[in-house]
Design an enzyme around this catalytic site. Structure first.
Site, short mmCIF file in Angstrom:
data_model
loop_
_atom_site.label_atom_id
_atom_site.label_comp_id
_atom_site.label_asym_id
_atom_site.label_seq_id
_atom_site.Cartn_x
_atom_site.Cartn_y
_atom_site.Cartn_z
N ASP A 1 28.24 -8.43 -22.39
CA ASP A 1 27.32 -9.42 -22.97
C ASP A 1 27.56 -10.48 -22.02
OD1 ASP A 1 27.66 -7.47 -25.22
OD2 ASP A 1 27.19 -8.91 -26.63
N LYS B 1 19.79 -9.93 -26.60
CA LYS B 1 20.54 -10.63 -27.89
C LYS B 1 20.01 -11.92 -28.09
CE LYS B 1 25.25 -11.47 -28.42
NZ LYS B 1 26.73 -11.36 -27.85
N LYS C 1 19.84 -7.09 -30.29
CA LYS C 1 21.12 -7.57 -30.97
C LYS C 1 20.80 -8.90 -31.59
CE LYS C 1 26.03 -8.44 -30.41
NZ LYS C 1 27.31 -8.47 -29.44
#
Length: 297
Positions: free
Chosen positions: A143, A206, A242
């Site tokens: 990430d 995300k 996400k």
């Protein structure tokens, strides 16, 4: 360089995803009013647990504390074999090797926050080195935070090149690009960041780090999911979604599930395409579908 700028701008200009914040709010309200209650079931709570990236990202994290964190995931598999475990364990990049050495559950991935998380302020060489070391230590997913400075300056080529360079050092692992939607705020900026991240090679987009700015919002999720849908229809490439930052209750998780289901469809209702980053949510979901007060995580 001008050709690249024109190329990125052409993709942005061609998008039909709404940037009207009032329209986004109205769409979210309509979806929840019509579909939220039908998704409040034990089966969906169990599914959502299997979509959680169980996260510890504290200044006080240590090898011993992370090891204990992982052991709780191992214990869940032993004590509750009838239920699916979380999707992944998410830690700072320097703890990937610790998780790899302690984790005994084969279907739980190792995810790390890398590339100078959460600010993304560093030389690209530093970001690549950190990510490459995490991959060497055994991470499955990475990430990273989008370079918001490049976004603000309209430096789209530099922004996309940075994401691509990090992706290229990962050896096929999944890359989740964090937009920091609480900083971007508007539907227009969230759409812009979503489009650029996907065209640069993100496997997931995300919402937030949950560290500095406000976390996930349903409005941001709606815009991001619309961008994912449009991108898939244009390219055939699948990008996951996400949500992260401040999602603590079962009710919150179901709302994000509802947005994903209604915008992207049943095909996205798998933990290979839908994740929620959280720390306390896993226990809340477990309590919701078991009717107990136990906190296995």
């Amino acid at each position: 360089m001008d050709n690249n700028i024109n190329r990125y701008q052409a993709v942005i200009d061609a998008s039909q995803v709404t940037t009207d914040d009032a329209a986004v709010q109205a769409a979210v309200d309509k979806i929840l009013n019509e579909h939220y209650s039908e998704n409040c079931t034990p089966e969906i709570y169990q599914f959502l647990l299997n979509c959680v990236d169980l996260t510890t990202l504290g200044t006080e994290d240590s090898e011993s504390s992370v090891a204990k964190f992982v052991q709780r995931v191992n214990a869940f598999d032993e004590h509750y074999p009838q239920y699916k475990n979380v999707a992944a364990i998410c830690v700072y990049s320097n703890f990937a090797a610790v998780v790899r050495s302690v984790l005994e559950v084969s279907d739980v991935n190792i995810a790390v926050c890398s590339a100078c998380f959460p600010s993304s302020q560093a030389h690209i060489e530093t970001k690549i080195a950190e990510t490459a070391l995490a991959v060497e230590d055994g991470t499955d997913e990475v990430d990273i935070v989008i370079n918001v400075g490049y976004l603000r300056d309209g430096a789209y080529e530099e922004l996309c090149d940075e994401i691509s360079e990090i992706k290229n050092c990962m050896g096929g692992r999944h890359l989740k690009v964090i937009l920091e939607t609480g900083l971007l705020k508007t539907a227009e900026q969230i759409r812009l960041a979503s489009i650029l991240s996907m065209y640069a090679g993100a496997d997931f987009i995300k919402t937030s780090t949950g560290k500095v700015y406000s976390g996930a919002t349903l409005e941001a999720a709606y815009v991001m999911c619309q961008c994912i849908k449009e991108y898939y229809e244009k390219t055939g490439n699948v990008v996951g979604f996400k949500a992260s930052g401040g999602i603590r209750s079962t009710a919150d998780a179901v709302k994000y599930y509802t947005i994903v289901k209604e915008v992207l469809g049943e095909e996205w209702l798998t933990n290979e395409r839908f994740r929620i980053g959280a720390s306390s949510l896993a226990n809340a979901l477990f309590q919701s579908f078991t009717g107990t007060e136990e906190k296995p995580f």
